[in-house]
Design a protein around this motif. Structure first.
Motif, PDB file in Angstrom:
ATOM      1  N   ALA A  65     -11.643  -6.680  -0.123  1.00 49.21           N
ATOM      2  CA  ALA A  65     -11.501  -5.861   0.206  1.00 49.21           C
ATOM      3  C   ALA A  65     -10.329  -4.801   0.639  1.00 49.21           C
ATOM      4  CB  ALA A  65     -12.286  -5.777   2.087  1.00 49.21           C
ATOM      5  N   ALA A  66      -9.469  -5.219   0.441  1.00 49.66           N
ATOM      6  CA  ALA A  66      -7.819  -4.644   0.185  1.00 49.66           C
ATOM      7  C   ALA A  66      -7.831  -4.710  -1.255  1.00 49.66           C
ATOM      8  CB  ALA A  66      -6.975  -5.305   0.663  1.00 49.66           C
ATOM      9  N   GLY A  67      -8.782  -4.701  -1.210  1.00 53.83           N
ATOM     10  CA  GLY A  67      -7.751  -4.395  -3.503  1.00 53.83           C
ATOM     11  C   GLY A  67      -8.921  -3.648  -3.746  1.00 53.83           C
ATOM     12  N   ILE A  68      -9.562  -3.471  -3.312  1.00 53.62           N
ATOM     13  CA  ILE A  68     -10.751  -1.835  -3.546  1.00 53.62           C
ATOM     14  C   ILE A  68     -10.814  -1.234  -2.742  1.00 53.62           C
ATOM     15  CG2 ILE A  68     -12.676  -2.102  -3.183  1.00 53.62           C
ATOM     16  CD1 ILE A  68     -14.411  -4.406  -3.449  1.00 53.62           C
ATOM     17  N   VAL A  69      -9.977  -1.165  -1.798  1.00 57.53           N
ATOM     18  CA  VAL A  69     -10.204  -0.270  -0.619  1.00 57.53           C
ATOM     19  C   VAL A  69      -8.342   0.740  -1.844  1.00 57.53           C
ATOM     20  CG1 VAL A  69      -8.751   1.263   0.850  1.00 57.53           C
ATOM     21  CG2 VAL A  69     -10.645  -0.444   1.292  1.00 57.53           C
ATOM     22  N   MET A  70      -7.126  -0.117  -1.990  1.00 59.52           N
ATOM     23  CA  MET A  70      -5.881   0.078  -2.559  1.00 59.52           C
ATOM     24  C   MET A  70      -6.226   0.782  -3.225  1.00 59.52           C
ATOM     25  SD  MET A  70      -4.125  -0.020  -0.202  1.00 59.52           S
ATOM     26  CE  MET A  70      -3.588  -0.895   1.460  1.00 59.52           C
ATOM     27  N   ALA A  71      -7.143   0.289  -4.662  1.00 60.96           N
ATOM     28  CA  ALA A  71      -7.476   0.542  -5.953  1.00 60.96           C
ATOM     29  C   ALA A  71      -8.078   2.220  -6.274  1.00 60.96           C
ATOM     30  CB  ALA A  71      -8.073  -0.217  -6.735  1.00 60.96           C
ATOM     31  N   ARG A  72      -8.933   2.108  -5.317  1.00 61.85           N
ATOM     32  CA  ARG A  72      -9.566   3.185  -5.350  1.00 61.85           C
ATOM     33  C   ARG A  72      -8.853   4.565  -4.502  1.00 61.85           C
ATOM     34  NH1 ARG A  72     -16.344   0.896  -4.071  1.00 61.85           N
ATOM     35  NH2 ARG A  72     -16.291  -0.198  -6.063  1.00 61.85           N
ATOM     36  N   ASN A  83      -1.539  13.292 -10.987  1.00 68.34           N
ATOM     37  CA  ASN A  83       0.597  12.322 -11.070  1.00 68.34           C
ATOM     38  C   ASN A  83       0.059  10.768 -11.291  1.00 68.34           C
ATOM     39  OD1 ASN A  83       2.884  11.242 -10.124  1.00 68.34           O
ATOM     40  ND2 ASN A  83       3.800  12.870  -9.597  1.00 68.34           N
ATOM     41  N   GLY A  84       0.163  10.459 -12.053  1.00 66.46           N
ATOM     42  CA  GLY A  84      -0.245   9.428 -12.448  1.00 66.46           C
ATOM     43  C   GLY A  84       0.627   8.049 -11.778  1.00 66.46           C
ATOM     44  N   LEU A  85       1.639   9.011 -10.830  1.00 67.59           N
ATOM     45  CA  LEU A  85       2.795   8.014  -9.966  1.00 67.59           C
ATOM     46  C   LEU A  85       1.646   7.987  -8.739  1.00 67.59           C
ATOM     47  CD1 LEU A  85       6.333   9.038 -11.059  1.00 67.59           C
ATOM     48  CD2 LEU A  85       5.120   6.430 -10.956  1.00 67.59           C
ATOM     49  N   ALA A  86       0.901   8.644  -8.029  1.00 73.83           N
ATOM     50  CA  ALA A  86       0.650   8.499  -6.946  1.00 73.83           C
ATOM     51  C   ALA A  86      -0.266   7.752  -6.536  1.00 73.83           C
ATOM     52  CB  ALA A  86      -0.844   9.758  -6.522  1.00 73.83           C
ATOM     53  N   ASP A  87       0.312   6.558  -5.659  1.00 71.73           N
ATOM     54  CA  ASP A  87      -0.174   5.907  -4.484  1.00 71.73           C
ATOM     55  C   ASP A  87      -0.353   6.209  -3.176  1.00 71.73           C
ATOM     56  OD1 ASP A  87       1.381   2.589  -4.174  1.00 71.73           O
ATOM     57  OD2 ASP A  87      -0.675   2.513  -5.015  1.00 71.73           O
ATOM     58  N   PRO A  88      -1.394   4.765  -2.372  1.00 72.38           N
ATOM     59  CA  PRO A  88      -0.663   5.111  -0.532  1.00 72.38           C
ATOM     60  C   PRO A  88       0.503   4.422  -0.848  1.00 72.38           C
ATOM     61  CG  PRO A  88      -2.957   4.558  -2.032  1.00 72.38           C
ATOM     62  CD  PRO A  88      -2.287   4.202  -2.806  1.00 72.38           C
ATOM     63  N   TYR A  89       0.891   3.470  -0.895  1.00 71.37           N
ATOM     64  CA  TYR A  89       2.611   3.168  -0.793  1.00 71.37           C
ATOM     65  C   TYR A  89       3.445   3.914  -0.657  1.00 71.37           C
ATOM     66  CZ  TYR A  89       6.104  -0.430  -0.261  1.00 71.37           C
ATOM     67  OH  TYR A  89       6.864  -1.323  -0.169  1.00 71.37           O
ATOM     68  N   LEU A  90       3.647   4.385  -2.348  1.00 77.03           N
ATOM     69  CA  LEU A  90       4.693   5.531  -2.629  1.00 77.03           C
ATOM     70  C   LEU A  90       4.645   6.737  -1.711  1.00 77.03           C
ATOM     71  CD1 LEU A  90       4.830   5.176  -6.338  1.00 77.03           C
ATOM     72  CD2 LEU A  90       6.403   4.196  -4.569  1.00 77.03           C
ATOM     73  N   PHE A  91       2.872   7.376  -0.908  1.00 71.66           N
ATOM     74  CA  PHE A  91       3.473   8.302  -0.485  1.00 71.66           C
ATOM     75  C   PHE A  91       3.101   8.099   0.899  1.00 71.66           C
ATOM     76  CE2 PHE A  91      -0.504  11.799  -2.855  1.00 71.66           C
ATOM     77  CZ  PHE A  91       0.374  11.109  -3.738  1.00 71.66           C
ATOM     78  N   LEU A  93       2.022   6.683   2.869  1.00 70.23           N
ATOM     79  CA  LEU A  93       0.488   6.349   4.112  1.00 70.23           C
ATOM     80  C   LEU A  93       0.607   5.066   4.013  1.00 70.23           C
ATOM     81  CD1 LEU A  93      -2.637   7.937   2.032  1.00 70.23           C
ATOM     82  CD2 LEU A  93      -0.687   8.545   3.280  1.00 70.23           C
ATOM     83  N   SER A  94       0.914   3.607   3.513  1.00 77.14           N
ATOM     84  CA  SER A  94       0.760   2.404   3.869  1.00 77.14           C
ATOM     85  C   SER A  94       1.998   2.315   5.044  1.00 77.14           C
ATOM     86  CB  SER A  94       0.932   1.423   2.471  1.00 77.14           C
ATOM     87  OG  SER A  94      -0.360   1.526   1.537  1.00 77.14           O
ATOM     88  N   SER A  95       2.704   2.981   4.751  1.00 72.58           N
ATOM     89  CA  SER A  95       4.486   2.727   5.782  1.00 72.58           C
ATOM     90  C   SER A  95       3.674   3.025   7.167  1.00 72.58           C
ATOM     91  CB  SER A  95       5.695   3.850   5.213  1.00 72.58           C
ATOM     92  OG  SER A  95       6.197   3.151   3.712  1.00 72.58           O
ATOM     93  N   GLY A  96       3.376   4.835   7.129  1.00 66.13           N
ATOM     94  CA  GLY A  96       3.169   4.534   8.253  1.00 66.13           C
ATOM     95  C   GLY A  96       2.254   4.169   9.384  1.00 66.13           C
ATOM     96  N   ALA A  97       1.357   3.477   8.296  1.00 67.19           N
ATOM     97  CA  ALA A  97       0.058   2.436   9.174  1.00 67.19           C
ATOM     98  C   ALA A  97       0.428   1.143   9.604  1.00 67.19           C
ATOM     99  CB  ALA A  97      -1.117   2.675   8.097  1.00 67.19           C
ATOM    100  N   CYS A 250      -6.647   3.257   4.395  1.00 66.09           N
ATOM    101  CA  CYS A 250      -5.355   2.452   3.774  1.00 66.09           C
ATOM    102  C   CYS A 250      -5.389   1.606   5.136  1.00 66.09           C
ATOM    103  CB  CYS A 250      -4.731   3.470   3.231  1.00 66.09           C
ATOM    104  SG  CYS A 250      -4.964   3.333   1.155  1.00 66.09           S
ATOM    105  N   GLY A 251      -5.494   2.645   6.516  1.00 65.77           N
ATOM    106  CA  GLY A 251      -4.916   2.515   7.591  1.00 65.77           C
ATOM    107  C   GLY A 251      -5.639   1.021   7.718  1.00 65.77           C
ATOM    108  N   ALA A 252      -7.045   1.581   8.052  1.00 66.04           N
ATOM    109  CA  ALA A 252      -7.893   0.277   8.328  1.00 66.04           C
ATOM    110  C   ALA A 252      -7.372  -1.693   7.665  1.00 66.04           C
ATOM    111  CB  ALA A 252      -9.207   0.161   8.669  1.00 66.04           C
ATOM    112  N   VAL A 253      -7.181  -0.989   6.638  1.00 68.18           N
ATOM    113  CA  VAL A 253      -6.691  -2.167   5.479  1.00 68.18           C
ATOM    114  C   VAL A 253      -5.532  -3.145   6.059  1.00 68.18           C
ATOM    115  CG1 VAL A 253      -6.567  -3.598   3.520  1.00 68.18           C
ATOM    116  CG2 VAL A 253      -8.124  -1.899   3.978  1.00 68.18           C
ATOM    117  N   VAL A 254      -4.505  -2.128   6.403  1.00 65.99           N
ATOM    118  CA  VAL A 254      -3.260  -2.372   6.495  1.00 65.99           C
ATOM    119  C   VAL A 254      -2.997  -2.972   8.127  1.00 65.99           C
ATOM    120  CG1 VAL A 254      -0.863  -1.292   7.347  1.00 65.99           C
ATOM    121  CG2 VAL A 254      -2.276  -0.531   4.802  1.00 65.99           C
TER     122      VAL A 254
END
Length: 333
Positions: A65-72, A83-91, A93-97, A250-254
Motif C-alpha cells: 500500500a505504501a509503495g503504491i500511494v507514494m509512487a502514484r 518537475n522531475g524532482l517532485a516527490d511527496p517527501y521533497l515537497f 508533505l511527508s515531513s508535515g504528516a 500520503c498522510g494516511a500512509v505516513v
C-alpha cells in the motif's frame, strides 16, 4: 509487446518478493512450513501460522500500500508541476504528516489508540499543504507554478520547518517516548496491524479514483497550461486538488509507516524510461513498481544484518541517493 513483457516481468518479480517478505525475517520459514501455515489459516494456534498471519501478512500489505500511494503521488505531482524532482517527501508533505503524528504521540501517547498517529498525520499533512499553497500563491502576478524550481524550494523550506518541529518534539518528550518514536521516524513497516491497514487501503482507493477521474485533464496538462486551458481545464484548481489529495493520501500512509522517501521520485522516472504512455497506462505500472520497491526494501532491511533490522526508510534513502546521483550524471535533471 515489449511493454507487456516488462509488465509481466515486474508482476512475477513482485510475487517472488511477496513470498520472500512472508518467509524471511528474524525467523526464516521453509517452503513446507510456509505452505502449512497458510493452509492452517489466521485462527490457528500454531506459532508459525500466528507469525505469518498476524505479523508478516499485515506488513506485506502495508508495504504494498505504501509503495503504491507514494509512487502514484509522485507521478501526479511531477505531472502537475512539470518537475522531475517532485516527490511527496521533497515537497514537505511527508515531513508535515510525520511531525503531526509525532506531536500527537508526544502529547497524547496512546490515548486515542490507532487514531492517535493517524489524526496527527492528517492534520500535519494538511498544514504542510496549506503552507505550500500559501507560499506559492503569494508570488506576484498570481503565477505560482510559472517557475518549477520555486515549487521545489518552497517544499524544501516546509520540509525543513516540519523536520525541525519534529526534532524539537522528540527532544522535549520524555526518554521513553523519544525511544519509542525514534525508529518510527526513520520509516518502518513493523507497525503494520490489521486494524490500521484500512487507512492505507482507503488512501490507495481515494488516490486511484482521483487519477482515474482526472486522467484526461492531467493528460491535457502534460501538454502545457495553454493547451489545457484551451480544452477547458482549470489548471490552478487541478493543481490544488492534486496536491491536496496527494497530501491526504500520503498522510494516511505516513501515519502508520513514518516517512518513506524517494519512492515517488524513482518509480515515475523508471516507468517513463519505458517509452511514451498515457496516464491511464502509467498508473497501474507505477503502482506495481512502487509496491515492488517498497517490499524489496523491507526484505533487504530485514536480512542484510544478522539479528537486526534496518529501517526501510534508510534502505530506500540509500537507493534514492544513488539514483538521484545517476540522474544528475546522465543529465536527466
Amino acid at each position: 509487446m515489449r511493454r507487456l513483457l516488462f509488465f509481466t516481468l515486474i508482476g512475477t518479480s513482485a510475487c517472488a518478493l511477496a513470498l520472500a517478505s512472508i518467509s524471511l525475517g528474524p525467523v526464516h520459514f521453509s517452503p513446507h512450513a510456509l505452505y502449512a501455515a497458510l493452509i492452517a489459516g489466521p485462527f490457528s494456534q500454531d506459532v508459525t501460522a500466528q507469525i505469518i498471519w498476524t505479523l508478516r501478512f499485515p506488513r506485506l500489505v502495508l508495504a504494498i500500500a505504501a509503495g503504491i500511494v507514494m509512487a502514484r503521488a509522485g507521478m501526479a505531482l511531477q505531472i502537475v508541476t512539470r518537475n522531475g524532482l517532485a516527490d511527496p517527501y521533497l515537497f514537505g508533505l511527508s515531513s508535515g504528516a510525520s511531525a503531526g503524528a509525532i506531536a500527537m504521540i508526544v502529547f497524547f501517547g496512546d490515548q486515542f489508540g490507532v487514531m492517535t498517529a493517524f489524526t496527527g498525520a492528517i492534520v500535519g499533512g494538511g498544514l504542510a499543504t496549506f503552507f505550500l499553497m500559501t507560499l506559492l500563491f503569494s508570488q506576484l502576478n498570481h503565477r505560482p507554478f510559472a517557475a518549477p524550481g520555486r515549487l521545489i524550494l518552497a517544499g524544501v523550506a516546509i520540509s525543513f520547518l516540519f523536520t525541525t518541529c519534529a526534532d524539537l518534539l522528540v527532544y522535549a518528550g520524555d526518554r521513553n517516548t523519544a525511544q519509542s518514536i525514534l525508529f518510527w521516524t526513520m520509516g518502518s513497516f513493523s507497525a503494520a496491524d490489521w486494524r490500521t491497514l484500512p487507512f492505507a487501503l482507503c488512501a490507495i482507493a481515494i488516490l486511484s479514483l482521483f487519477l482515474k477521474i482526472k486522467a484526461l485533464p492531467l493528460e491535457a496538462l502534460k501538454a502545457g497550461d495553454d493547451v489545457a486551458r484551451s480544452l477547458g481545464v482549470s489548471t490552478s484548481r487541478l493543481r490544488v486538488q492534486t496536491i491536496l489529495l496527494c497530501a491526504l493520501s500520503c498522510g494516511a500512509v505516513v501515519a502508520i509507516t513514518g516517512p518513506i522517501p524517494f519512492i515517488g521520485l524513482i518509480v515515475p522516472h523508471l516507468v517513463r524510461g519505458m517509452g511514451r504512455m498515457t496516464i491511464t497506462e502509467m498508473t497501474p505500472l507505477v503502482g506495481l513498481m512502487g509496491a515492488g520497491l517498497a517490499v524489496a526494501s523491507d526484505v533487504t532491511g530485514r536480512v542484510v544484518l544478522p539479528d537486526q533490522e534496518l529501517p526501510v526508510g534508510v534502505v530506500i534513502s540509500a537507493i534514492g541517493s544513488v539514483f538521484l546521483g545517476w540522474m544528475v550524471a546522465r543529465g536527466r535533471i
